[in-house]
Design an enzyme around this catalytic site. Structure first.
Site, PDB file in Angstrom:
ATOM      1  CE  LYS A  16      -4.538   1.142   0.440  1.00  0.00           C
ATOM      2  NZ  LYS A  16      -5.504   0.349  -0.600  1.00  0.00           N
ATOM      3  CB  THR A  62      -3.669  -3.131  -0.369  1.00  0.00           C
ATOM      4  OG1 THR A  62      -4.548  -2.579  -1.010  1.00  0.00           O
ATOM      5  CG2 THR A  62      -2.599  -4.137  -1.257  1.00  0.00           C
ATOM      6  CG  ASP A  63      -9.100  -1.442   3.002  1.00  0.00           C
ATOM      7  OD1 ASP A  63      -9.207  -0.037   3.016  1.00  0.00           O
ATOM      8  OD2 ASP A  63      -9.893  -1.697   4.119  1.00  0.00           O
ATOM      9  CG  PHE A 172      33.185  24.599 -12.419  1.00  0.00           C
ATOM     10  CD1 PHE A 172      33.768  23.313 -11.538  1.00  0.00           C
ATOM     11  CD2 PHE A 172      32.776  24.365 -13.444  1.00  0.00           C
ATOM     12  CE1 PHE A 172      33.476  22.133 -12.347  1.00  0.00           C
ATOM     13  CE2 PHE A 172      32.790  23.291 -14.240  1.00  0.00           C
ATOM     14  CZ  PHE A 172      33.066  21.952 -13.658  1.00  0.00           C
ATOM     15  NE  ARG A 189      30.534  27.155  -9.237  1.00  0.00           N
ATOM     16  CZ  ARG A 189      30.242  26.210  -9.746  1.00  0.00           C
ATOM     17  NH1 ARG A 189      29.365  25.869 -10.814  1.00  0.00           N
ATOM     18  NH2 ARG A 189      30.611  25.063  -9.131  1.00  0.00           N
ATOM     19  CB  VAL A 244      28.822  20.563  -6.859  1.00  0.00           C
ATOM     20  CG1 VAL A 244      27.583  19.708  -6.348  1.00  0.00           C
ATOM     21  CG2 VAL A 244      28.027  22.146  -7.257  1.00  0.00           C
ATOM     22  CD  GLN A 245      31.362  17.651  -9.713  1.00  0.00           C
ATOM     23  OE1 GLN A 245      31.516  18.740  -9.573  1.00  0.00           O
ATOM     24  NE2 GLN A 245      30.890  17.325 -11.045  1.00  0.00           N
ATOM     25  CG  ASN A 271      25.829  23.650  -9.839  1.00  0.00           C
ATOM     26  OD1 ASN A 271      25.475  24.671  -9.229  1.00  0.00           O
ATOM     27  ND2 ASN A 271      26.895  23.790 -10.842  1.00  0.00           N
ATOM     28  CG  HIS A 273      23.114  26.791 -13.190  1.00  0.00           C
ATOM     29  ND1 HIS A 273      24.480  26.245 -13.043  1.00  0.00           N
ATOM     30  CD2 HIS A 273      22.758  25.580 -14.013  1.00  0.00           C
ATOM     31  CE1 HIS A 273      24.557  25.007 -13.560  1.00  0.00           C
ATOM     32  NE2 HIS A 273      23.596  24.711 -14.146  1.00  0.00           N
TER      33      HIS A 273
END
Length: 315
Positions: A16, A62-63, A172, A189, A244-245, A271, A273
Site C-alpha cells: 500500500k 492492501t486495505d 569552477f 560564483r 559541487v563534487q 547544481n 544555477h
C-alpha cells in the site's frame, strides 16, 4: 528472491502506498507534539497461488495494511521517531502473518516545526518547514534489519566573495574545454543546490537497534547539522568550494567520520544555477553585473551524485 514458476523465474510483492497519518501526543503539562507521516508498505510473501490459481487465501489485503498503519499509530502511547515507527510496523507484518517473509516500510515525515513566539516555544502551535525526513526499514522474518534514513528537499545557497576578508566562496575552473564549451572559468560564483541525502545505519538485526528513546530523531538532527556545517564552513569566513563534487565528498566524508554507526552516505546535489545578469540595448548597458543581480534557474541544471561507504558496507 525469484521462484521457479512454469519454467520461468517469477518475483512478486504487493503493498500500500501513500498512507497519510498524523499523530499527536499531549503531556500532562499541556505541551503537544505532532508528526505527519506518508507511509508506503511493500510485502514479500508466499502468495504465488493468487497469481497462478486464482486463490487469494494467502494475500494480506492492501486495505488491511492501510488500517494497520492507523492502529499501530494509535498504539504508540509515547512519542517515537519515524525510524522506530517504521521498524515497529515492519515487525508486525513479518510476525503476524506466516506468509510474509520480508516487510519494506518507507516513510516520509512532513516537517511540522514548533512555533517560537516572543522567544518562547508555543505549547501547541506549529508551522510547516521545508526539508523532509525519510526512512526505509527492511525487516526479514529472521530478524535481519536494513535501516536507512535520509533528508530530501534541503535547499542551501551561499553567495560569492566575502568582502572584508577578500575570500571567494565558490568557483569552477580547470574543467575540460573543447569546441562545445562556452562556460567561463571562475573562482567567484553562487553555489546553490537541493540536497537529497541517504545514510544507512550499521544495525543489522532488530536486537541491535539502540534502545535510547528518540535516538534516531537526535541522530537525524546531528547528521543534518554536519552536512550544513561542512557545506557552509565557519560562519565568519565560510569555506571555498572548488566544485559541487568536492563539497559533496567533504560532506559525505565528514558524516562517516563523525558517526561510527553510519556505514554509507549517498548524496544527490543538483547544481542550481544563478546566472549573472548583463542587459544591453543599442543605447548602451541597462544592467551591468557586479556580483549583485542574478537570474535564478533550475532548468536545465547540473546533476551530481555520489556514494561513500565503509569497505564492509552493503549499500
Amino acid at each position: 528472491m525469484a521462484e521457479r514458476v512454469e519454467g520461468f523465474n517469477f518475483e512478486q510483492r504487493h503493498g500500500k502506498k501513500r498512507v497519510r497519518v498524523a499523530r499527536v501526543w499531549k503531556t500532562k503539562e499541556g505541551k503537544h507534539y505532532v508528526v505527519e507521516w506518508r507511509v508506503s508498505i511493500s510485502l514479500l510473501s508466499d502468495c504465488v497461488n493468487s497469481y497462478l490459481r486464482d486463490d487469494n487465501s494467502d494475500i494480506v489485503a492492501t486495505d488491511t495494511m492501510k488500517n494497520t498503519v492507523y492502529a499501530k499509530a494509535k498504539e504508540c502511547s509515547e512519542i517515537l521517531s519515524v525510524e522506530n515507527f517504521a521498524i515497529e510496523l515492519a515487525k508486525h507484518f513479518i510476525s503476524f502473518y506466516r506468509q510474509v517473509t520480508t516487510a519494506v516500510v518507507n516513510i516520509v515525515e512532513k516537517p511540522w516545526e514548533r512555533i517560537i513566539m516572543d522567544g518562547q516555544p508555543h505549547m501547541h502551535g506549529f508551522k510547516l518547514g521545508s526539508e523532509r525526513h525519510t526512512v526505509e526499514a527492511i525487516v526479514k522474518k529472521s530478524g535481519a534489519l536494513q535501516l536507512t534514513s535520509g533528508v530530501e528537499g534541503l535547499s542551501v545557497l551561499k553567495t560569492t566573495k566575502v568582502i572584508w576578508i577578500c575570500c571567494e566562496q565558490s568557483g569552477f575552473e580547470g574543467f575540460i574545454r573543447d569546441k562545445y564549451t562556452a562556460l567561463p572559468e571562475t573562482r567567484e560564483r553562487m553555489l546553490a543546490t537541493e540536497v537529497t541525502g541517504l545514510w544507512r545505519y550499521s544495525y543489522e538485526s532488530l536486537s541491535s537497534v539502540p534502545q535510547k528513546p528518540l535516538y534516531f530523531m537526535e541522530r537525524y538532527d546531528d547528521v543534518k547539522r554536519v552536512l550544513l556545517e561542512t557545506f557552509f564552513g565557519p560562519p565568519n569566513v565560510g569555506v571555498y568550494s572548488p566544485s559541487v563534487q568536492s563539497t559533496l565528498y567533504q560532506m559525505a566524508r565528514t558524516t562517516l567520520n563523525r558517526f561510527p554507526d553510519i556505514d554509507c552516505v549517498q548524496l544527490k546535489m543538483p547544481n542550481i544555477h544563478f546566472l549573472p545578469v548583463n542587459i544591453s540595448n543599442t543605447g548602451g548597458q541597462i544592467v551591468k553585473f557586479n556580483d549583485d543581480v542574478y537570474l535564478p534557474t533550475d532548468e536545465p541544471h547540473g546533476s551530481i551524485q555520489a556514494t561513500l561507504s565503509r569497505f564492509w558496507s552493503k549499500m
